[in-house]
Design a protein around this motif. Structure first.
Motif, PDB file in Angstrom:
ATOM      1  N   THR A 152       0.831  -1.212   0.000  1.00 50.70           N
ATOM      2  CA  THR A 152       0.000   0.000   0.000  1.00 50.70           C
ATOM      3  C   THR A 152       0.858   1.252   0.000  1.00 50.70           C
ATOM      4  O   THR A 152       0.601   2.196  -0.757  1.00 50.70           O
ATOM      5  CB  THR A 152      -0.937  -0.003   1.220  1.00 50.70           C
ATOM      6  N   GLU A 153       1.892   1.281   0.851  1.00 50.38           N
ATOM      7  CA  GLU A 153       2.750   2.457   0.932  1.00 50.38           C
ATOM      8  C   GLU A 153       3.448   2.722  -0.405  1.00 50.38           C
ATOM      9  O   GLU A 153       3.525   3.865  -0.862  1.00 50.38           O
ATOM     10  CB  GLU A 153       3.800   2.265   2.035  1.00 50.38           C
ATOM     11  N   VAL A 154       3.954   1.668  -1.027  1.00 53.81           N
ATOM     12  CA  VAL A 154       4.648   1.830  -2.314  1.00 53.81           C
ATOM     13  C   VAL A 154       3.690   2.335  -3.381  1.00 53.81           C
ATOM     14  O   VAL A 154       3.999   3.260  -4.146  1.00 53.81           O
ATOM     15  CB  VAL A 154       5.300   0.501  -2.753  1.00 53.81           C
ATOM     16  N   ASN A 155       2.504   1.741  -3.449  1.00 51.89           N
ATOM     17  CA  ASN A 155       1.574   2.108  -4.510  1.00 51.89           C
ATOM     18  C   ASN A 155       0.968   3.490  -4.331  1.00 51.89           C
ATOM     19  O   ASN A 155       0.622   4.148  -5.318  1.00 51.89           O
ATOM     20  CB  ASN A 155       0.460   1.056  -4.611  1.00 51.89           C
ATOM     21  N   LEU A 156       0.854   3.945  -3.109  1.00 53.58           N
ATOM     22  CA  LEU A 156       0.297   5.271  -2.873  1.00 53.58           C
ATOM     23  C   LEU A 156       1.323   6.377  -3.076  1.00 53.58           C
ATOM     24  O   LEU A 156       0.971   7.487  -3.470  1.00 53.58           O
ATOM     25  CB  LEU A 156      -0.275   5.363  -1.452  1.00 53.58           C
ATOM     26  N   LYS A 157       2.600   6.073  -2.825  1.00 52.10           N
ATOM     27  CA  LYS A 157       3.596   7.134  -2.763  1.00 52.10           C
ATOM     28  C   LYS A 157       4.661   7.088  -3.847  1.00 52.10           C
ATOM     29  O   LYS A 157       5.467   8.008  -3.966  1.00 52.10           O
ATOM     30  CB  LYS A 157       4.272   7.106  -1.388  1.00 52.10           C
ATOM     31  N   SER A 158       4.699   6.018  -4.647  1.00 53.01           N
ATOM     32  CA  SER A 158       5.737   5.922  -5.672  1.00 53.01           C
ATOM     33  C   SER A 158       5.486   6.918  -6.800  1.00 53.01           C
ATOM     34  O   SER A 158       4.341   7.233  -7.139  1.00 53.01           O
ATOM     35  CB  SER A 158       5.788   4.509  -6.261  1.00 53.01           C
ATOM     36  N   ASN A 159       6.575   7.385  -7.386  1.00 51.15           N
ATOM     37  CA  ASN A 159       6.471   8.307  -8.513  1.00 51.15           C
ATOM     38  C   ASN A 159       6.155   7.582  -9.820  1.00 51.15           C
ATOM     39  O   ASN A 159       5.640   8.191 -10.762  1.00 51.15           O
ATOM     40  CB  ASN A 159       7.776   9.093  -8.667  1.00 51.15           C
ATOM     41  N   ASP A 160       6.478   6.285  -9.896  1.00 51.30           N
ATOM     42  CA  ASP A 160       6.252   5.514 -11.132  1.00 51.30           C
ATOM     43  C   ASP A 160       4.874   4.851 -11.105  1.00 51.30           C
ATOM     44  O   ASP A 160       4.753   3.621 -11.120  1.00 51.30           O
ATOM     45  CB  ASP A 160       7.362   4.485 -11.326  1.00 51.30           C
ATOM     46  N   GLN A 161       3.831   5.648 -11.098  1.00 49.46           N
ATOM     47  CA  GLN A 161       2.480   5.130 -10.939  1.00 49.46           C
ATOM     48  C   GLN A 161       2.050   4.210 -12.086  1.00 49.46           C
ATOM     49  O   GLN A 161       1.353   3.223 -11.866  1.00 49.46           O
ATOM     50  CB  GLN A 161       1.493   6.292 -10.811  1.00 49.46           C
ATOM     51  N   LEU A 162       2.469   4.506 -13.312  1.00 44.77           N
ATOM     52  CA  LEU A 162       2.086   3.643 -14.434  1.00 44.77           C
ATOM     53  C   LEU A 162       2.693   2.252 -14.268  1.00 44.77           C
ATOM     54  O   LEU A 162       2.033   1.233 -14.484  1.00 44.77           O
ATOM     55  CB  LEU A 162       2.531   4.264 -15.763  1.00 44.77           C
ATOM     56  N   ARG A 163       3.960   2.200 -13.871  1.00 47.03           N
ATOM     57  CA  ARG A 163       4.611   0.901 -13.640  1.00 47.03           C
ATOM     58  C   ARG A 163       3.892   0.129 -12.545  1.00 47.03           C
ATOM     59  O   ARG A 163       3.681  -1.094 -12.671  1.00 47.03           O
ATOM     60  CB  ARG A 163       6.079   1.115 -13.267  1.00 47.03           C
ATOM     61  N   GLN A 164       3.515   0.806 -11.493  1.00 45.76           N
ATOM     62  CA  GLN A 164       2.824   0.134 -10.388  1.00 45.76           C
ATOM     63  C   GLN A 164       1.466  -0.405 -10.832  1.00 45.76           C
ATOM     64  O   GLN A 164       1.047  -1.485 -10.411  1.00 45.76           O
ATOM     65  CB  GLN A 164       2.660   1.099  -9.207  1.00 45.76           C
ATOM     66  N   ARG A 165       0.795   0.318 -11.696  1.00 47.29           N
ATOM     67  CA  ARG A 165      -0.520  -0.137 -12.167  1.00 47.29           C
ATOM     68  C   ARG A 165      -0.390  -1.330 -13.108  1.00 47.29           C
ATOM     69  O   ARG A 165      -1.219  -2.250 -13.079  1.00 47.29           O
ATOM     70  CB  ARG A 165      -1.250   1.019 -12.860  1.00 47.29           C
ATOM     71  N   VAL A 166       0.649  -1.303 -13.958  1.00 45.52           N
ATOM     72  CA  VAL A 166       0.878  -2.451 -14.838  1.00 45.52           C
ATOM     73  C   VAL A 166       1.233  -3.683 -13.997  1.00 45.52           C
ATOM     74  O   VAL A 166       0.752  -4.794 -14.263  1.00 45.52           O
ATOM     75  CB  VAL A 166       1.997  -2.143 -15.852  1.00 45.52           C
ATOM     76  N   ALA A 167       2.074  -3.491 -12.954  1.00 48.32           N
ATOM     77  CA  ALA A 167       2.431  -4.604 -12.075  1.00 48.32           C
ATOM     78  C   ALA A 167       1.198  -5.169 -11.388  1.00 48.32           C
ATOM     79  O   ALA A 167       1.053  -6.398 -11.235  1.00 48.32           O
ATOM     80  CB  ALA A 167       3.459  -4.138 -11.047  1.00 48.32           C
ATOM     81  N   TRP A 168       0.294  -4.287 -10.973  1.00 48.33           N
ATOM     82  CA  TRP A 168      -0.948  -4.740 -10.334  1.00 48.33           C
ATOM     83  C   TRP A 168      -1.776  -5.566 -11.322  1.00 48.33           C
ATOM     84  O   TRP A 168      -2.325  -6.622 -10.964  1.00 48.33           O
ATOM     85  CB  TRP A 168      -1.745  -3.545  -9.837  1.00 48.33           C
ATOM     86  N   ALA A 169      -1.863  -5.112 -12.573  1.00 50.39           N
ATOM     87  CA  ALA A 169      -2.609  -5.862 -13.576  1.00 50.39           C
ATOM     88  C   ALA A 169      -1.979  -7.239 -13.801  1.00 50.39           C
ATOM     89  O   ALA A 169      -2.676  -8.257 -13.907  1.00 50.39           O
ATOM     90  CB  ALA A 169      -2.650  -5.073 -14.891  1.00 50.39           C
TER      91      ALA A 169
END
Length: 249
Positions: A152-169
């Motif tokens: 949660t902390e990484v996904n809310l605060k990371s600057n690379d939001q697109l990468r985090q969303r692709v990883a979630w998918a």
């Protein structure tokens, strides 16, 4: 019959800069003053006329003693892990004094082997506990929740939001079910697996499948851990069997 805050331990660092009587009249107690040992403060309830210290009514303590500038730490004699200290005390000086830093290379280090792993930094505000068969310092519910907090902390605060969303998918395709894995209280093996998806979010899908296939979590989740081929079983025990095809499917 003592004050309820008697022998409480506080961090007065913030109060030093705003104390009406100046920083010295707070710092002197930590340094050892007038024969005292340097770890407790005598509250001047009645004042000290020979040093021109005015009377301090108890209302002053009640108004300031639980504010942002005077922070409760623990009771005198309590033991607590370094990670549970208030953020203002997680400094190199405190860590060095109490031996909270990672040991030198001659003593050995505990590492997980994650990509981009760095040494522990005790000045960071958060940390997570490790599962140990020797000593338990954190409850099982908290240990189980650590992986969720990190994610949660990484996904809310990371600057690379697109990468985090692709990883979630990708995590919804290459799924893991913690209930199928004997390790609910362990954190790093889950974050390590998820890092595979983060690291290859914009890369080649074959690379993802390669690393996921060698993941011990996936092996346990889709039951090919210790799986044996028909030819291996037949040659060793003369029995007909079928290889586990759960992951292959």
């Amino acid at each position: 019959h003592v004050h309820p805050d008697h022998l409480n331990v506080y961090d007065f660092s913030g109060w030093v800069s705003v104390h009406n009587g100046g920083a010295y009249n707070i710092q002197k107690w930590a340094e050892g003053f007038d024969g005292h040992e340097g770890w407790y403060l005598m509250y001047p309830y009645v004042g000290v006329s020979e040093r021109n210290v005015p009377q301090h009514p108890m209302s002053r303590w009640y108004n300031n003693g639980n504010g942002d500038n005077i922070v409760y730490v623990a009771r005198l004699g309590d033991s607590l892990p370094y990670r549970d200290l208030i953020d203002g005390l997680k400094t190199d000086a405190v860590a060095n004094y109490f031996g909270a830093l990672a040991p030198g290379s001659a003593q050995g280090l505990i590492i997980c082997g994650s990509h981009g792993e760095v040494a522990n930094d005790p000045s960071l505000l958060e940390g997570f506990d490790l599962h140990s068969d020797e000593q338990s310092t954190t409850g099982s519910d908290e240990m189980d929740n650590q992986k969720h907090v990190v994610w949660t902390e990484v996904n809310l605060k990371s600057n690379d939001q697109l990468r985090q969303r692709v990883a979630w998918a990708l995590s919804q395709i290459l799924t893991l079910v913690p209930g199928n894995i004997n390790g609910a209280e362990r954190t790093e093996m889950y974050t390590y697996y998820y890092d595979i998806l983060v690291r290859h979010a914009f890369g080649n899908y074959r690379d993802i499948l390669g690393e996921v296939s060698f993941s011990p979590l996936m092996a346990e989740h889709l039951s090919y851990l210790k799986s044996k081929s028909h030819s291996y079983v037949f040659s060793n025990s003369n029995m007909v069997s079928r290889a586990d095809e759960n992951y292959a499917r």
